[in-house]
Scaffold this active site. Structure first.
Site, mmCIF file in Angstrom:
data_model
loop_
_atom_site.group_PDB
_atom_site.id
_atom_site.type_symbol
_atom_site.label_atom_id
_atom_site.label_comp_id
_atom_site.label_asym_id
_atom_site.label_seq_id
_atom_site.Cartn_x
_atom_site.Cartn_y
_atom_site.Cartn_z
ATOM 1 N N ASP A 96 0.864 -1.169 0.000
ATOM 2 C CA ASP A 96 0.000 0.000 0.000
ATOM 3 C C ASP A 96 0.914 1.236 0.000
ATOM 4 O O ASP A 96 2.104 1.140 0.332
ATOM 5 C CB ASP A 96 -0.890 -0.030 1.250
ATOM 6 C CG ASP A 96 -1.629 1.259 1.473
ATOM 7 O OD1 ASP A 96 -2.327 1.711 0.554
ATOM 8 O OD2 ASP A 96 -1.501 1.841 2.574
ATOM 9 N N ILE A 97 0.363 2.389 -0.338
ATOM 10 C CA ILE A 97 1.181 3.611 -0.353
ATOM 11 C C ILE A 97 0.992 4.425 0.924
ATOM 12 O O ILE A 97 1.882 4.505 1.763
ATOM 13 C CB ILE A 97 0.856 4.467 -1.596
ATOM 14 C CG1 ILE A 97 1.251 3.724 -2.873
ATOM 15 C CG2 ILE A 97 1.607 5.804 -1.517
ATOM 16 C CD1 ILE A 97 0.931 4.484 -4.159
#
Length: 259
Positions: A9-10
């Site tokens: 995920d960012i």
């Protein structure tokens, strides 16, 4: 060691609260790639909003729009747009509720309001440059992979009760993502696995938010960040340190991918 694929995920996972990639995270991912492993992004963001981090890390594999648009080695392998009729009905309801709506395809995003304070604040939290352009007809005759509604959490409006074809996931105090029902990062990762012929033993995932829950439940080697939502932590097999405390590097060591 067999070749692995690791999905990250960012926001809140690779990026900290300041939307910066910690040096230790970048170095850890470079080590992964040097060892021959594949690195991928799994995000709620759009393809056009991940260019910087893709360039910084040299990533050509990504699951975007919470699983609705998947690219492997630069090739689009999966698209799952919102149902046009459901989106049109949602638009009508959101206008009635005075809740701005934003439409996103793989190239751009446009909204049905101009100069809205809550919308601008939600967008600024992503460190995205510029404002959402005004085009209330952007969704017509166009594949829209994700939308989002702007309204405060305390309003407690239950759109899901009226729109079974859609799922709603809050990602900001003022913003809720709109996805096709059943769509998730887990589905996008499953598509990537099937395309590449990967089995569960060779797939890993890191996340922190409510939109990561399905992914953390689906992937065999799942890691929640120390700063993750408690529900995300409960969904993961492992919990690493906070993103600001070398959480990515520590987590990769925890699952045996780095020493």
């Amino acid at each position: 060691m067999a070749k692995k694929m690791v999905f990250f995920d960012i926001d809140g996972t690779l990026y900290n609260e300041e939307k910066k990639l910690p040096k230790s995270a970048k170095e850890a991912i470079e080590q992964l790639k040097e060892q021959g492993h594949e690195v991928a992004i799994a995000t709620g963001r759009s393809p056009f909003n991940i260019g910087h981090i893709r360039g910084e890390l040299g990533i050509d594999n990504y699951v975007t729009f919470n699983g609705q648009y998947v690219v492997i080695n630069g090739k689009v392998v999966y698209k799952n747009p919102l149902n046009p009729s459901a989106l049109e009905a949602l638009t009508a309801q959101s206008v009635k509720n005075q809740h701005p709506i934003v439409y996103l395809d793989h190239e751009d995003m446009k909204g049905n309001v101009e100069n809205h304070v809550l919308l601008e604040e939600a967008i600024s939290s992503l460190s995205v440059s510029g404002k959402v352009a005004y085009d209330p007809t952007y969704h017509i005759n166009r594949e829209i992979y994700q939308s989002f509604l702007i309204f405060k959490e305390e309003e407690k409006v239950d759109y899901k009760a009226d729109f079974e074809q859609l799922d709603f996931i809050r990602w900001h105090d003022y913003a809720v993502d709109v996805l096709p029902a059943g769509g998730s990062k887990a589905k996008g990762i499953q598509v990537a696995m099937e395309y590449l012929g990967l089995d569960h033993d060779n797939v890993y995932a890191f996340g922190d938010g409510l939109n990561d829950i399905e992914m953390l439940q689906f992937v065999k080697h799942s890691v929640a960040m120390g700063n993750a939502h408690e529900t995300a932590k409960n969904a993961a097999k492992y919990v690493t340190k906070h993103v600001n405390e070398d959480g990515i590097a520590y987590g990769l060591e925890m699952v045996g991918l780095l020493k």
